[in-house]
Design a protein around this motif. Structure first.
Motif, PDB file in Angstrom:
ATOM      1  N   SER A 440       0.986  -1.265  -0.063  1.00 46.98           N
ATOM      2  CA  SER A 440      -0.167   0.065   0.079  1.00 46.98           C
ATOM      3  C   SER A 440       0.691   1.285  -0.012  1.00 46.98           C
ATOM      4  O   SER A 440       2.023   1.222   0.638  1.00 46.98           O
ATOM      5  N   PRO A 441       0.351   2.438  -0.286  1.00 40.46           N
ATOM      6  CA  PRO A 441       1.159   3.828  -0.564  1.00 40.46           C
ATOM      7  C   PRO A 441       1.505   4.017   0.969  1.00 40.46           C
ATOM      8  O   PRO A 441       2.638   4.585   1.102  1.00 40.46           O
ATOM      9  N   GLY A 445       6.683   4.341   2.573  1.00 33.68           N
ATOM     10  CA  GLY A 445       7.677   5.047   3.025  1.00 33.68           C
ATOM     11  C   GLY A 445       8.489   4.343   4.181  1.00 33.68           C
ATOM     12  O   GLY A 445       9.793   4.603   4.303  1.00 33.68           O
ATOM     13  N   MET A 446       7.860   3.416   4.670  1.00 33.09           N
ATOM     14  CA  MET A 446       8.508   2.545   5.995  1.00 33.09           C
ATOM     15  C   MET A 446       9.328   1.634   5.349  1.00 33.09           C
ATOM     16  O   MET A 446      10.353   1.330   5.668  1.00 33.09           O
ATOM     17  N   VAL A 447       8.989   1.032   3.946  1.00 36.06           N
ATOM     18  CA  VAL A 447       9.702   0.103   3.056  1.00 36.06           C
ATOM     19  C   VAL A 447      11.180   0.844   2.847  1.00 36.06           C
ATOM     20  O   VAL A 447      12.163   0.203   2.849  1.00 36.06           O
ATOM     21  N   ALA A 448      10.824   2.137   2.204  1.00 40.54           N
ATOM     22  CA  ALA A 448      11.897   2.754   1.901  1.00 40.54           C
ATOM     23  C   ALA A 448      13.039   3.090   3.011  1.00 40.54           C
ATOM     24  O   ALA A 448      14.148   3.154   2.864  1.00 40.54           O
ATOM     25  N   GLN A 449      12.385   3.292   4.192  1.00 42.73           N
ATOM     26  CA  GLN A 449      13.242   3.746   5.210  1.00 42.73           C
ATOM     27  C   GLN A 449      13.991   2.330   5.708  1.00 42.73           C
ATOM     28  O   GLN A 449      15.379   2.549   6.075  1.00 42.73           O
ATOM     29  N   VAL A 450      13.429   1.166   5.816  1.00 42.14           N
ATOM     30  CA  VAL A 450      14.062  -0.214   6.035  1.00 42.14           C
ATOM     31  C   VAL A 450      15.220  -0.163   4.836  1.00 42.14           C
ATOM     32  O   VAL A 450      16.611  -0.778   5.396  1.00 42.14           O
ATOM     33  N   PHE A 524      10.779  -6.348   7.678  1.00 40.37           N
ATOM     34  CA  PHE A 524       9.637  -6.116   7.393  1.00 40.37           C
ATOM     35  C   PHE A 524       8.833  -7.509   6.694  1.00 40.37           C
ATOM     36  O   PHE A 524       9.653  -7.960   5.896  1.00 40.37           O
ATOM     37  N   VAL A 525       7.831  -7.997   6.840  1.00 40.77           N
ATOM     38  CA  VAL A 525       7.113  -8.960   6.059  1.00 40.77           C
ATOM     39  C   VAL A 525       5.558  -8.910   5.908  1.00 40.77           C
ATOM     40  O   VAL A 525       4.911  -8.144   6.615  1.00 40.77           O
ATOM     41  N   THR A 526       4.949  -9.316   4.642  1.00 43.38           N
ATOM     42  CA  THR A 526       3.589  -9.152   4.642  1.00 43.38           C
ATOM     43  C   THR A 526       2.964 -10.319   4.974  1.00 43.38           C
ATOM     44  O   THR A 526       3.506 -11.653   4.474  1.00 43.38           O
ATOM     45  N   VAL A 527       2.115 -10.357   6.046  1.00 42.90           N
ATOM     46  CA  VAL A 527       1.799 -11.428   6.453  1.00 42.90           C
ATOM     47  C   VAL A 527       0.391 -12.104   5.960  1.00 42.90           C
ATOM     48  O   VAL A 527      -0.175 -13.265   6.484  1.00 42.90           O
ATOM     49  N   ASN A 528      -0.258 -11.304   5.520  1.00 42.44           N
ATOM     50  CA  ASN A 528      -1.696 -11.501   4.496  1.00 42.44           C
ATOM     51  C   ASN A 528      -1.627 -11.044   3.252  1.00 42.44           C
ATOM     52  O   ASN A 528      -1.491  -9.739   2.900  1.00 42.44           O
ATOM     53  N   LEU A 529      -1.555 -11.842   2.158  1.00 39.19           N
ATOM     54  CA  LEU A 529      -1.238 -11.346   0.714  1.00 39.19           C
ATOM     55  C   LEU A 529      -2.734 -10.845   0.274  1.00 39.19           C
ATOM     56  O   LEU A 529      -2.694 -10.093  -0.718  1.00 39.19           O
ATOM     57  N   ASP A 530      -3.778 -11.410   0.875  1.00 43.61           N
ATOM     58  CA  ASP A 530      -4.957 -10.781   0.471  1.00 43.61           C
ATOM     59  C   ASP A 530      -5.471  -9.384   1.024  1.00 43.61           C
ATOM     60  O   ASP A 530      -5.872  -8.645   0.088  1.00 43.61           O
ATOM     61  N   THR A 531      -4.835  -9.005   2.085  1.00 42.86           N
ATOM     62  CA  THR A 531      -5.358  -7.729   2.675  1.00 42.86           C
ATOM     63  C   THR A 531      -3.975  -6.781   2.455  1.00 42.86           C
ATOM     64  O   THR A 531      -4.034  -5.621   2.547  1.00 42.86           O
ATOM     65  N   GLY A 532      -2.870  -7.511   2.118  1.00 42.32           N
ATOM     66  CA  GLY A 532      -1.601  -6.868   2.139  1.00 42.32           C
ATOM     67  C   GLY A 532      -1.010  -6.103   3.372  1.00 42.32           C
ATOM     68  O   GLY A 532      -0.150  -5.301   3.350  1.00 42.32           O
ATOM     69  N   GLU A 533      -1.170  -6.736   4.368  1.00 47.06           N
ATOM     70  CA  GLU A 533      -1.112  -6.508   5.912  1.00 47.06           C
ATOM     71  C   GLU A 533       0.738  -6.954   5.865  1.00 47.06           C
ATOM     72  O   GLU A 533       0.968  -7.941   5.573  1.00 47.06           O
ATOM     73  N   THR A 534       1.350  -5.812   6.282  1.00 47.12           N
ATOM     74  CA  THR A 534       2.754  -5.829   6.403  1.00 47.12           C
ATOM     75  C   THR A 534       3.092  -5.423   7.744  1.00 47.12           C
ATOM     76  O   THR A 534       2.755  -4.404   8.386  1.00 47.12           O
ATOM     77  N   ARG A 535       4.067  -6.145   8.284  1.00 40.97           N
ATOM     78  CA  ARG A 535       4.462  -6.167   9.694  1.00 40.97           C
ATOM     79  C   ARG A 535       6.061  -5.429   9.819  1.00 40.97           C
ATOM     80  O   ARG A 535       6.799  -6.207   8.922  1.00 40.97           O
ATOM     81  N   ALA A 548       6.210 -16.091  11.085  1.00 43.32           N
ATOM     82  CA  ALA A 548       5.434 -17.492  11.348  1.00 43.32           C
ATOM     83  C   ALA A 548       4.082 -17.069  11.091  1.00 43.32           C
ATOM     84  O   ALA A 548       3.336 -17.864  10.644  1.00 43.32           O
ATOM     85  N   LEU A 549       3.590 -15.841  11.372  1.00 44.76           N
ATOM     86  CA  LEU A 549       2.268 -15.341  10.799  1.00 44.76           C
ATOM     87  C   LEU A 549       2.008 -15.499   9.376  1.00 44.76           C
ATOM     88  O   LEU A 549       0.872 -15.883   8.842  1.00 44.76           O
ATOM     89  N   PHE A 550       3.192 -15.320   8.523  1.00 50.56           N
ATOM     90  CA  PHE A 550       3.054 -15.379   6.926  1.00 50.56           C
ATOM     91  C   PHE A 550       2.770 -16.988   6.638  1.00 50.56           C
ATOM     92  O   PHE A 550       2.019 -17.172   5.677  1.00 50.56           O
TER      93      PHE A 550
END
Length: 559
Positions: A440-441, A445-450, A524-535, A548-550
């Protein structure tokens, strides 16, 4: 009888009167000192004719009595001194009962003197009281004749008698004629005489001409022809003027109906409604621009006509042509949408499918940086420079024009974002990684910072997206074998950024790289590909729990 001319100059011979004695004989008895001598002119000049004129108080010589001039002269001094005439104011023998003396005998000394008429004799007497002299009383002066004037003709006594008889009337009295010296009256009289002569001459000519001098009546044929010519002139002026007006300002003609056949017209970038109308007129879609523009003024949507090729019909009304242009199905183009993150291979495939362009032609252009229009700082790599957006390509658009339009859009976006040219290759490459990893947009910004944090500490990026790009695969997961690929694009194998982009990032990813979200995250890792949730995590343990969640989501969604 005719008497000889008295001495002292030329005179007129009077015709004999009723008593048989002429006026010249009567005047012969005057004393010589009483008859002033008239100076003889140098040469004879004929006197100006003057019309005879009767004056009041003039005595007709035919009624005058014959009496000796000597007796008249003898009593002239006493008469001149008298202040008034006799009571009757008449000469003796003129109606007063006194008989005239016999012919040839002088009147007696006691006979009364004849009266002098005031209107005539007073003017003949010289003024001695010093008063101004009337111009009419000035003495006659003889003027020399003009040089070259022929000599006067000899005087004929009978001609003088005939001329003198012109002044006589049939009253039988003595008439004293005074010449009219006034130049205006003489001139006016001459003009009147000339006028009467001309009038009489014209009158005689009219009588002599007879019926030929009468005006002829116009024939009906001539009148009809004149009317026909006049009508033709008026018609020529009307129709000629209308043709001239139509030539300068053509009338707004319009077809009727929906038209027939088919024709393609092109609307250029920046065309106004009048420009579009002119294009339609040239293709015979409409008859004139006016009705089309009039119809467009009542339709606000007409200002949103987009550039492109439109399939129209010929000989349509202005309103029908406008309706057809506003129909999206009328526009002839290939609308191609390139999603963010598409690789060059996928972009070319989409173009080939949507525009029915051979893929070989697209691949040949993409492999040629010059034909593609890549800037020098792109390092000859087409990946990342085909900007993701929606494009409308007309049927005649070439593969080179399509790809060049995408590259130009990328350069335009970098210019708008203010990216320096020496940083553009790095920004495009990092943005392609952010575009591939963030769901998601808000996460970009957080991915770019990582990525910046890992590069700062020299830690490998370890991105599955780069492994699959190097292996030519799709998906989000990788195998151990894939991660062992020694490709410079494999961030598990090589440290830092890859040599180029792995896809075509959009504007949001570019903004995220230029303005990353500050934070200490390393993982960082996306734990739900349907919703795009990233932690995101700072430590390895936090990251292990997120992984483990992913894995649990993958087990729940085996497909």
């Amino acid at each position: 009888m005719t008497l000889p001319t008295p001495p002292g100059g030329r005179g007129q011979h009077a015709a004999p009167d009723a008593a048989g004695q002429s006026l010249s004989a009567w005047a012969a008895g005057l004393p010589r000192q009483q008859a002033p001598a008239r100076p003889a002119p140098a040469e004879w000049a004929p006197p100006a004719p003057a019309p005879p004129r009767r004056r009041a108080g003039v005595i007709d010589r035919h009624e005058a009595p014959d009496f000796p001039i000597a007796d008249y002269a003898r009593h002239s001094s006493s008469s001149a001194d008298s202040s008034s005439d006799d009571a009757t104011g008449r000469m003796p023998g003129l109606g007063d009962g006194t008989p005239p003396p016999p012919p040839g005998e002088p009147a007696g000394p006691g006979a009364p003197l004849p009266p002098r008429p005031r209107s005539t004799w007073s003017r003949m007497q010289r003024r001695t009281d010093g008063a101004p002299v009337d111009p009419d009383d000035a003495p006659t002066v003889a003027h020399p004749a003009v040089a070259g004037t022929p000599p006067p003709p000899p005087v004929d006594a009978h001609a003088e008698e005939d001329a003198e008889s012109l002044f006589d009337d049939h009253t039988g009295g003595l008439e004293v004629v005074v010449a009219d010296d006034h130049p205006r009256r003489s001139r006016r009289a001459r003009r009147a005489a000339e006028h009467h002569e001309e009038h009489d001459s014209a009158h005689d000519d009219d009588h002599a001409a007879g019926d030929d001098a009468k005006p002829r009546r116009r024939r009906p044929v001539a009148v009809v022809l004149s009317l026909v010519v006049l009508a033709a002139l008026v018609a020529g002026i009307v129709f000629g003027g209308k043709a001239l007006i139509d030539l300068v300002n053509p009338a707004d003609e319009d077809y009727t109906g929906q038209g027939t056949g088919s024709v393609d017209i092109r609307v250029e970038e920046g065309d106004t409604l009048s420009d579009i109308g002119s294009t339609l007129v040239e293709a015979d879609v409409i008859a004139s621009v006016g009705p089309f523009v009039d119809a467009a003024e009542t339709r606000p949507a007409a200002t949103g006509i987009q550039p492109g090729v439109y399939g129209m019909r010929q000989q349509m009304s202005g309103a029908a042509a406008l309706d057809l242009l506003l129909d999206p199905a009328t526009r002839l183009f290939s609308r191609v949408t390139i999603p963010e993150g598409f690789t060059v291979a996928r972009v070319l495939q989409r173009l080939a499918e949507e525009t029915e362009t051979p893929i070989e032609e697209l691949n040949a252009v993409a492999a040629d940086p010059v034909a593609l229009g890549l800037p020098a700082y792109a390092n000859g790599l087409a990946e990342g420079w085909l900007f993701p957006a929606t494009y409308d390509f007309e049927p005649a658009t070439t593969p080179q024009q399509m790809l060049q339009a995408m590259v130009a859009r990328t350069v335009q976006t970098l210019d708008e974002l203010g990216v320096p040219e020496d940083q553009r290759l790095r920004v495009i490459t990092e943005a392609s990684l952010v575009q591939a990893e963030a769901a998601s947009p808000e996460d970009m910004g957080m991915v770019a910072q990582v990525l910046d944090n890992r590069i700062a500490i020299g830690m490998p990026l370890q991105l599955d997206s780069t492994v699959n790009y190097a292996s030519g695969k799709d998906g989000v997961t990788t195998t151990a074998e894939d991660r062992a690929n020694p490709s410079p694009y494999n961030t598990y194998y090589a440290r830092g950024l890859p040599p180029g982009a792995i896809g075509n990032p959009g504007e949001d990813a570019l903004n995220a790289v230029l303005n990353p979200t500050p934070g200490p995250w390393i993982y960082f890792v996306t734990v739900n590909l349907d919703t795009g949730e990233t932690r995101f995590a700072v430590t390895a343990d936090e990251h292990a729990a997120n992984v483990a969640l992913f894995q649990q989501w993958l087990r729940d969604n085996p497909n």
